[in-house]
Design an enzyme around this catalytic site. Structure first.
Site, mmCIF file in Angstrom:
data_model
loop_
_atom_site.group_PDB
_atom_site.id
_atom_site.type_symbol
_atom_site.label_atom_id
_atom_site.label_comp_id
_atom_site.label_asym_id
_atom_site.label_seq_id
_atom_site.Cartn_x
_atom_site.Cartn_y
_atom_site.Cartn_z
ATOM 1 C CG HIS A 78 59.697 21.067 3.545
ATOM 2 N ND1 HIS A 78 60.463 20.403 4.463
ATOM 3 C CD2 HIS A 78 58.435 21.063 4.014
ATOM 4 C CE1 HIS A 78 59.701 20.041 5.469
ATOM 5 N NE2 HIS A 78 58.464 20.425 5.226
ATOM 6 N NE ARG A 95 45.533 3.195 -4.171
ATOM 7 C CZ ARG A 95 45.107 4.027 -5.117
ATOM 8 N NH1 ARG A 95 45.404 5.311 -5.051
ATOM 9 N NH2 ARG A 95 44.394 3.577 -6.127
ATOM 10 N NE ARG A 152 42.805 0.578 -0.255
ATOM 11 C CZ ARG A 152 43.178 0.556 -1.540
ATOM 12 N NH1 ARG A 152 42.264 0.408 -2.481
ATOM 13 N NH2 ARG A 152 44.423 0.699 -1.868
ATOM 14 C CD GLU A 189 39.070 -3.252 -4.404
ATOM 15 O OE1 GLU A 189 39.815 -2.642 -5.175
ATOM 16 O OE2 GLU A 189 39.304 -3.351 -3.185
ATOM 17 C CG ASN A 237 42.368 1.497 -10.367
ATOM 18 O OD1 ASN A 237 41.822 2.153 -11.250
ATOM 19 N ND2 ASN A 237 43.025 2.050 -9.373
ATOM 20 C CG ASP A 238 41.937 -4.328 -7.748
ATOM 21 O OD1 ASP A 238 42.776 -4.902 -8.461
ATOM 22 O OD2 ASP A 238 42.225 -3.775 -6.677
ATOM 23 N NE ARG A 244 45.716 -2.511 -10.253
ATOM 24 C CZ ARG A 244 45.164 -1.906 -9.206
ATOM 25 N NH1 ARG A 244 44.169 -2.480 -8.545
ATOM 26 N NH2 ARG A 244 45.563 -0.727 -8.809
ATOM 27 C CB CYS A 256 38.160 5.669 -4.943
ATOM 28 S SG CYS A 256 38.108 3.915 -4.549
HETATM 29 C C1 PEP Z 1 40.905 0.226 -7.294
HETATM 30 O O1 PEP Z 1 41.101 -0.985 -7.322
HETATM 31 O O2 PEP Z 1 40.243 0.846 -8.160
HETATM 32 C C2 PEP Z 1 41.449 1.052 -6.210
HETATM 33 C C3 PEP Z 1 41.109 2.319 -6.050
HETATM 34 O O3 PEP Z 1 42.347 0.497 -5.376
HETATM 35 P P1 PEP Z 1 43.867 0.131 -5.758
HETATM 36 O O4 PEP Z 1 44.170 0.776 -7.072
HETATM 37 O O5 PEP Z 1 44.679 0.625 -4.633
HETATM 38 O O6 PEP Z 1 43.813 -1.367 -5.832
HETATM 39 MG MG MG Z 2 41.812 -2.105 -5.592
#
Ligand code: PEP
Ligand code: MG
Length: 579
Positions: free
Chosen positions: A193, A300, A337, A437, A460-461, A471, A508
């Site tokens: 906390h 997530r 998700r 993605e 990201n993916d 990555r 996202c």
């Molecule tokens: C992404 O792939 O952009 C994403 C938001 O999911 P993660 O980073 O959890 O794979």
């Molecule tokens: Mg992803």
């Protein structure tokens, strides 16, 4: 000699000054043998300190400052309740009697015993509640006659940086009015906390620097960088100079950012933009609220499975988390998700094999869920059940095309059917989205749009697969460039196709929180962004200072450009004036 130490930064900027070292802590207590006739007086010291602690906590609870974090009241009530628990209220008395020792030592023995019990717990969240319990004992200890601490509220103390063993959230209430410019503690956990409340206080702070008190001396000069969790003891003159500049810039930027916290997120030409938060734990909610996110754009859920438990979280355990999320965000959307396991996120119980040659191209995300229908449906049932209590939505990860999406949707229908048969309430109209993605899904976006209520682009993916960059491999990070023309073209195609079909689209991935890309994404047609809460105000500031009409031409030029260096130059021009 200069020393650099790292801990958990709670933000709040940079403080530079002399440390004020508070040694009075249970850690420094030594045992003292008592004569039998001294025992009663020692027990009285303890009960007086408990009463004093109770009065103090009640006073704090009745006078919570208006700008204090919302959960402080609940935390103080919990601390007051703990004072009635026999482990705190009577165990130290029993120890004084049995060991014939001083009260400080009795409290220390009891604190060590409780700490050990908490450390043995397997649940990370419960484990960190250790700090809450120990802070109550610390507080009693500080209230023992002779142990009182001067907060410097009368202005007599020099304005230094407090270096201490631990601070409880109740102690933090004093901070705004005290004479200290920041604090550093030896103790502390990520979800304690103190961490949660400390983050919202905007005071330069670092917790969990194990040897801070041992290494810092009263006549040292220290730099506390709360943003990066870095403590520098006796910095070189050049470093000190740089930190002074950073400190001045931070204060200026901060004042600007907090001024826009409650403003609506609208561009200069009146276009409304939604900024949501990405979270992976229920404990992030306070930060989400503080930054006035429109909702949770990405929860997530796979972190539920990665929490160190060596079993599958069952339907009820999952329901409890989703229910909590739905309730705490009220009517705001919460996009859950479904488990994106496999690849780099393998739980201990290993549903999938770690032996895949290319795990990122293997049984991951929705592929794994479809391969394990019972596992998938357990999660869908938990989300559906919780959807009755708030605005929950479902997001399916790693969709590669319409076929796969249809299979996932039929599992959802199956789960709904089961709940109907069992007479369990859920939101029949729950919205379902696909993560875009995998490049194939991005190129085939039109076949996907007709099947979902919304899409969310996981850059990201998407970048990993489009540019063939692992990555998690630092040796190819230099190739990661969101301004690669292939990335820009594909993003534009997906965003514009969705807009034309009237299907809401958001990003996202990390790109969404990069304020240097905000204008470009707005120019492509993006109106929904989801990011870590700490980026929301920075992105918001860019939105408030952008006229989409005025940037359209330059964005069109960027999207037609093939040369990366030229794209970077044009994006710099687009961002003129935002930093
Ligand atoms: C992404 O792939 O952009 C994403 C938001 O999911 P993660 O980073 O959890 O794979
Ligand atoms: Mg992803």
């Amino acid at each position: 000699m200069s020393i650099i130490l790292h801990g958990i930064g709670l933000g709040g900027g940079i403080a530079i000054g002399n440390p004020y070292i508070l040694d009075k802590s249970l850690d420094y207590v030594a045992p003292q043998a008592l004569e039998p006739h001294e025992i009663k007086a020692e027990i009285d010291r303890f009960t007086d300190a408990v009463q004093q602690t109770r009065r103090e906590l009640e006073r704090l609870r009745n006078n919570i400052p208006e700008d204090a974090p919302a959960e402080l009241g609940a935390f103080l009530s919990l601390s007051i309740m703990m004072l009635n628990d026999s482990q705190i209220a009577s165990a130290p008395i029993d120890i004084i009697k049995s060991e014939e020792c001083n009260v400080e030592w009795a409290i220390k023995l009891q604190a060590d015993k409780l700490a050990e019990r908490f450390d043995e717990m397997s649940d990370d969240y419960l484990k960190e509640r250790k700090y809450d319990v120990l802070q109550v004992l610390e507080r009693i200890f500080k209230n023992l006659e002779g142990n009182k601490f001067d907060w410097g509220l009368d202005g007599k103390l020099e304005r230094g940086i407090l270096v201490t063993h631990d601070l409880s959230p109740a102690d933090l209430v004093h901070f705004k009015d005290s004479n200290f410019s920041g604090f550093i503690t030896d103790a502390g956990g990520l979800t304690s906390h103190t961490t949660i409340i400390g983050r919202n206080l905007d005071i330069p702070a670092i917790i969990g620097i194990e040897y801070a008190r041992a290494l810092v001396h009263e006549d040292d000069l220290i730099i506390l960088d709360g943003m990066h969790g870095v403590l520098i003891i006796n910095p070189e003159p050049l470093i000190l100079e740089q930190y002074k500049k950073l400190q001045a810039k931070w204060s200026k930027d901060q004042a600007k950012l907090s001024a826009i916290r409650k403003e609506e997120t609208v561009t200069l030409d009146g276009v409304r933009v939604e900024l949501s938060a990405n979270i992976d734990s229920i404990h992030d909610i306070e930060e989400v609220k503080y930054n006035q996110a429109s909702g949770i754009g990405l929860f997530r859920s796979e972190l539920l499975y990665l929490s160190g438990k060596n079993h599958l979280v069952d339907e009820d355990e999952q329901f409890a988390t989703y229910f909590e999320l739905a309730k705490s965000m009220k009517k705001a959307p919460v996009i859950i998700r479904t488990a994106d396991l496999g690849a780099d996120k393998n739980p201990m119980w290993n549903l999938t094999q770690n032996t895949a040659r290319n795990p990122a191209l293997g049984l991951t995300g929705i592929r794994l869920s479809l391969a394990e229908p019972a596992f998938f449906r357990t999660q869908l049932r938990a989300i559906l059940r919780a959807s009755h209590y708030g605005n929950l939505q479902i997001l399916l990860p790693m969709i590669s095309g319409a076929q796969e999406l249809k299979q996932a949707l039929s599992q959802l229908e199956y789960a709904k059917e089961e709940l109907r048969d069992e007479g369990i309430a859920f939101n029949e109209e729950i919205q379902v989205g696909a993560m875009i993605e995998v490049p194939s899904a991005a190129f085939a976006i039109k076949s996907i749009l007709s099947l979902v209520d919304f899409i969310s682009i996981g850059t990201n993916d998407l970048i990993q697969y489009l540019l063939a960059i692992d990555r998690n491999d630092e040796s190819v990070t230099y190739l990661y460039n969101p301004l690669h023309p292939a990335v820009l073209k594909l993003l534009t195609y997906v965003i514009r196709s969705s807009n034309r079909s009237g299907v809401p689209v958001s990003i996202c991935g990390e790109l969404a929180g990069d304020m240097n890309l905000t204008r470009l994404l707005l120019g492509m047609g993006l109106r929904k962004f989801s990011m870590h809460s700490s980026s929301i105000l920075k992105v918001k500031q860019v939105v408030l200072n952008t006229n989409i009409n005025e940037i359209t031409e330059l964005v069109a030029k960027i999207l037609k450009t093939e040369n990366i260096e030229r794209i970077e130059e044009l994006v710099d021009a687009l961002n003129f004036g935002i930093n």
